[in-house]
Scaffold this active site. Structure first.
Site: not given
Ligand code: PLP
Ligand code: COI
Length: 341
Positions: A82, A184, A220
């Site tokens: 990612r 991200k 989201e």
């Molecule tokens: N959506 C956003 C905007 C995020 O910042 C995060 C955190 O990383 C997620 C979703 C969840 O992603 P993940 O499950 O890969 O941590």
């Molecule tokens: C994560 O879940 O790792 C994120 O980057 C989300 C953030 C709100 C801490």
């Protein structure tokens, strides 16, 4: 290895400096081999691209102590992939999956004393990030970059002992159509700061962002994806080009289908249909699986039948199975667990 004497059960989701961090530099078109260092401070030009034009991105993952004392992390290759996708979109240089994962392992090993013990409710949060570091004044990408990884022990992202949270439908957008919502980029989070301060000031835990083009569909929150459960136990998650492809959400959809035998569906979810779902939760590395009890749409309460006291039954099964896999209590699908020590 003696653990630090921290109050693991009450550390909250904050930054605590740990001993070592990983740094690699990109210069003259290539990455160096990277190394662990002690210094947590960064010195750069006042005109660094990251400072002027926000050329920065990050990832987030966790290291866990298992019941038998191993230290593992969860699908770090997907974070590496990612980050590569993000770098392409932001005109930043890609780092190999191997170097990313080796950096993660090195940081966790070097900070083993800070990896919370099994059963403490805390984990070691790992934050890989990259930024353009050389001076840039005309709007263009940097030519020199730094990639770093630090780690910090954390507790739950939302206070309140896994009690369902309340979310407001935001009047702000975190992403634009054809923008950067699906990667991200640090700028997505800058976009969300005013909205989260506003939501907190009004007594809400988080924001629900709508699709920026039509503002009729659920996207989201600022830091997690949504999962909804229908009254006949189908697991539904929003489909959109402008949300982050959460690794936790992708894993939970597999858990729902292959471990719990539930029907799963990724589709557009309209704000209008939220009232028909039985359960709702947020999912992400920081959020893990957080139950949502109520969504407030401009003064109108959408209350899920699972209520404000505890997780709904399917949400609880998703939570227990996912965390069981992450802590190696339940056998993981091939390649999901990366053993560090
Ligand atoms: N959506 C956003 C905007 C995020 O910042 C995060 C955190 O990383 C997620 C979703 C969840 O992603 P993940 O499950 O890969 O941590
Ligand atoms: C994560 O879940 O790792 C994120 O980057 C989300 C953030 C709100 C801490």
């Amino acid at each position: 290895m003696e653990k630090k004497n921290l109050d693991w059960a009450n550390i909250g989701f904050g930054y605590r400096k740990t001993d070592k961090r990983y740094v690699a530099n990109f210069k003259d078109g290539k990455w160096d081999n990277g190394a662990l260092i002690d210094d947590d401070m960064i010195t750069m030009s006042e005109c660094a691209c990251v400072l002027q034009y926000a050329q920065t991105c990050f990832e987030g993952l966790k290291a866990y102590t298992t019941e038998d004392g191993k230290i593992v992390c969860f699908r770090p290759d997907l974070n590496a992939q990612r980050m590569s996708d993000t770098c392409k979109r932001l005109e930043m240089p890609q780092l190999s999956v191997e170097q990313f994962v080796e950096g993660v392992k090195a940081v966790v090993k070097a900070n083993e004393a800070y990896v919370p013990p099994f059963g403490s409710g805390a984990t070691l949060y790992i934050r890989p990030y990259m930024f353009g570091i050389n001076p840039v004044i005309g709007v263009k990408p940097a030519t020199e970059y730094q990639f770093r990884i630090f780690s910090t022990p954390v507790g739950p992202y939302f206070k309140g002992d896994a009690k369902p949270i309340t979310i407001k439908v935001s009047d702000f957008d975190r992403a634009a159509p054809h923008g950067t919502g699906h990667v991200k980029a640090g700028l997505n989070y800058a976009m969300s700061l005013h909205a989260i301060v506003t939501a907190h000031a009004e007594g809400y835990d988080e924001n629900l962002y709508l699709d920026p083009a039509t503002r009729t569909k659920v996207e989201e929150t600022g830091g997690a994806n949504f999962i909804f459960i229908t009254k006949d136990n189908k697991v539904v998650t929003p489909k959109s080009d402008s949300i982050l492809p959460s690794i936790t959400r992708r894993s939970l959809m597999t858990v729902a289908k292959d471990y719990l035998g539930l029907e799963v569906e990724q589709r557009e979810v309209y704000l209008d249909e939220l009232k028909d779902f039985a359960e709702c939760c947020l999912c992400g590395t920081a959020a893990v699986v957080t139950p949502v009890g109520k969504i407030v749409d401009h003064g109108k309460d959408i209350c899920f039948p699972s209520g404000m006291e505890k997780m709904g039954p399917i949400t609880k099964k998703l939570y227990d199975t996912l965390t069981g896999i992450q802590m190696c209590k339940i056998e993981a699908p091939e390649g999901w667990i990366c053993e560090i020590k």
